[in-house]
Design a protein around this motif. Sequence first.
Motif, short mmCIF file in Angstrom:
data_model
loop_
_atom_site.label_atom_id
_atom_site.label_comp_id
_atom_site.label_asym_id
_atom_site.label_seq_id
_atom_site.Cartn_x
_atom_site.Cartn_y
_atom_site.Cartn_z
N ASP A 142 0.83 -1.19 0.00
CA ASP A 142 0.00 0.00 0.00
C ASP A 142 0.87 1.24 0.00
O ASP A 142 2.08 1.17 -0.20
CB ASP A 142 -0.98 0.00 1.20
CG ASP A 142 -0.28 -0.03 2.54
OD1 ASP A 142 0.82 0.56 2.67
OD2 ASP A 142 -0.84 -0.62 3.49
N LYS A 143 0.24 2.39 0.27
CA LYS A 143 0.91 3.68 0.16
C LYS A 143 2.14 3.79 1.06
O LYS A 143 3.14 4.40 0.70
CB LYS A 143 -0.09 4.79 0.51
CG LYS A 143 0.44 6.21 0.36
CD LYS A 143 -0.67 7.21 0.64
CE LYS A 143 -0.19 8.63 0.45
NZ LYS A 143 -1.28 9.62 0.71
N TRP A 144 2.06 3.21 2.25
CA TRP A 144 3.13 3.40 3.22
C TRP A 144 3.95 2.13 3.47
O TRP A 144 4.86 2.13 4.28
CB TRP A 144 2.55 3.87 4.55
CG TRP A 144 1.70 5.10 4.43
CD1 TRP A 144 0.37 5.20 4.72
CD2 TRP A 144 2.10 6.39 3.98
NE1 TRP A 144 -0.08 6.47 4.48
CE2 TRP A 144 0.96 7.22 4.02
CE3 TRP A 144 3.31 6.93 3.53
CZ2 TRP A 144 0.99 8.57 3.63
CZ3 TRP A 144 3.33 8.26 3.14
CH2 TRP A 144 2.20 9.06 3.20
N LEU A 145 3.61 1.04 2.79
CA LEU A 145 4.29 -0.23 3.08
C LEU A 145 4.31 -1.09 1.82
O LEU A 145 3.26 -1.42 1.27
CB LEU A 145 3.55 -0.96 4.21
CG LEU A 145 4.14 -2.28 4.69
CD1 LEU A 145 5.48 -2.04 5.38
CD2 LEU A 145 3.18 -2.95 5.67
N TYR A 146 5.52 -1.46 1.39
CA TYR A 146 5.63 -2.30 0.21
C TYR A 146 6.75 -3.30 0.39
O TYR A 146 7.56 -3.20 1.31
CB TYR A 146 5.87 -1.45 -1.05
CG TYR A 146 6.87 -0.32 -0.89
CD1 TYR A 146 8.25 -0.56 -0.87
CD2 TYR A 146 6.44 1.00 -0.77
CE1 TYR A 146 9.15 0.47 -0.73
CE2 TYR A 146 7.34 2.04 -0.63
CZ TYR A 146 8.70 1.77 -0.61
OH TYR A 146 9.61 2.80 -0.46
N ASN A 147 6.79 -4.30 -0.45
CA ASN A 147 7.84 -5.31 -0.38
C ASN A 147 9.19 -4.69 -0.69
O ASN A 147 9.31 -3.86 -1.59
CB ASN A 147 7.56 -6.45 -1.37
CG ASN A 147 6.45 -7.38 -0.88
OD1 ASN A 147 6.51 -7.88 0.23
ND2 ASN A 147 5.46 -7.60 -1.72
N GLY A 148 10.19 -5.09 0.07
CA GLY A 148 11.53 -4.55 -0.13
C GLY A 148 11.88 -3.53 0.94
O GLY A 148 11.31 -3.52 2.04
N THR A 149 12.81 -2.66 0.62
CA THR A 149 13.34 -1.71 1.59
C THR A 149 12.40 -0.53 1.80
O THR A 149 12.08 0.20 0.87
CB THR A 149 14.72 -1.19 1.14
OG1 THR A 149 15.60 -2.30 0.96
CG2 THR A 149 15.30 -0.26 2.19
N ASN A 206 5.71 0.65 -6.22
CA ASN A 206 6.52 -0.19 -5.34
C ASN A 206 7.97 -0.14 -5.82
O ASN A 206 8.31 0.59 -6.75
CB ASN A 206 5.99 -1.62 -5.29
CG ASN A 206 6.04 -2.32 -6.65
OD1 ASN A 206 6.70 -1.88 -7.59
ND2 ASN A 206 5.32 -3.43 -6.77
N MET A 207 8.83 -0.92 -5.18
CA MET A 207 10.26 -0.85 -5.49
C MET A 207 10.60 -1.37 -6.88
O MET A 207 11.66 -1.06 -7.42
CB MET A 207 11.07 -1.61 -4.44
CG MET A 207 11.14 -0.91 -3.10
SD MET A 207 12.56 -1.45 -2.14
CE MET A 207 13.92 -0.73 -3.07
N LYS A 208 9.68 -2.15 -7.45
CA LYS A 208 9.92 -2.69 -8.79
C LYS A 208 9.45 -1.72 -9.88
O LYS A 208 9.56 -2.02 -11.06
CB LYS A 208 9.23 -4.04 -8.95
CG LYS A 208 9.82 -5.12 -8.05
CD LYS A 208 9.14 -6.46 -8.29
CE LYS A 208 9.76 -7.56 -7.44
NZ LYS A 208 9.11 -8.88 -7.65
N GLY A 209 8.88 -0.58 -9.46
CA GLY A 209 8.43 0.40 -10.42
C GLY A 209 7.00 0.20 -10.88
O GLY A 209 6.52 0.93 -11.75
N ALA A 210 6.29 -0.77 -10.32
CA ALA A 210 4.91 -1.02 -10.69
C ALA A 210 3.98 -0.08 -9.93
O ALA A 210 4.20 0.19 -8.74
CB ALA A 210 4.54 -2.47 -10.38
#
Length: 220
Positions: A142-149, A206-210
């Motif tokens: 979500d807006k404040w929490l995603y997979n990765g760093t 997200n960190m993958k750019g999606a």
Amino acid sequence: MKHQTRLTAVLLITTFLIGIVITGFTSIPKASAKESVSLSNTTNFDDPIAVIKGMIQAINDQDPYEYMNYFTNSNRTAMTQFLSSNKSESFFKEKEAKLIQIKELPKEVGVVAAGISSGENLNLDDTRVFYAEINFKVDKEDKWLYNGTNHRVIVVTKEDGNWKIVRLSVPSIEYLKDTGNGFNSKDENIAVKIESTLDKKGQIMNMKGAVIDNIAASEK
């Protein structure tokens, strides 16, 4: 004024219950008081870094009661009330957590980054602010929490002679970098792009750019 909008958002985030913003609740049997105390007794509450690491370990153990032990009394009360009123809600949005790196921020920078207001009942002489990179594994981004760093500002203060966490918040990473307090890591640079895209386009990436959500239309 460059970071004013972003910093205001940070301040608004921190007014919510930590257990709702950064974590959720998961329905699991309550640990006994003995078990909870036993886990916390392995933590050196004279060391704020150890307290932060203990909090992260509680996420990995998926133990909300142990997690609460690392927070101030007011936070524990709010978390307990939320737990009793929302037994079917999930607690930990994070399934796994790993501390990558952490640093203490200069007091004046930390106060701004954490959105600490002059009206808060915090003794700044007994308050320290840390900036951390934490790798999370989550079921739903979500807006404040995603997979990765993910990047967090963690405020700790002395309570009854022990260091306890007052709040976790999502800082303006650009502000920390501009003040010379960033990590200058690859993941931090990605986070700045995520932050910029959100501020300028309303797109949550997200960190993958999606793009995982687009709040531009709803904000209009």
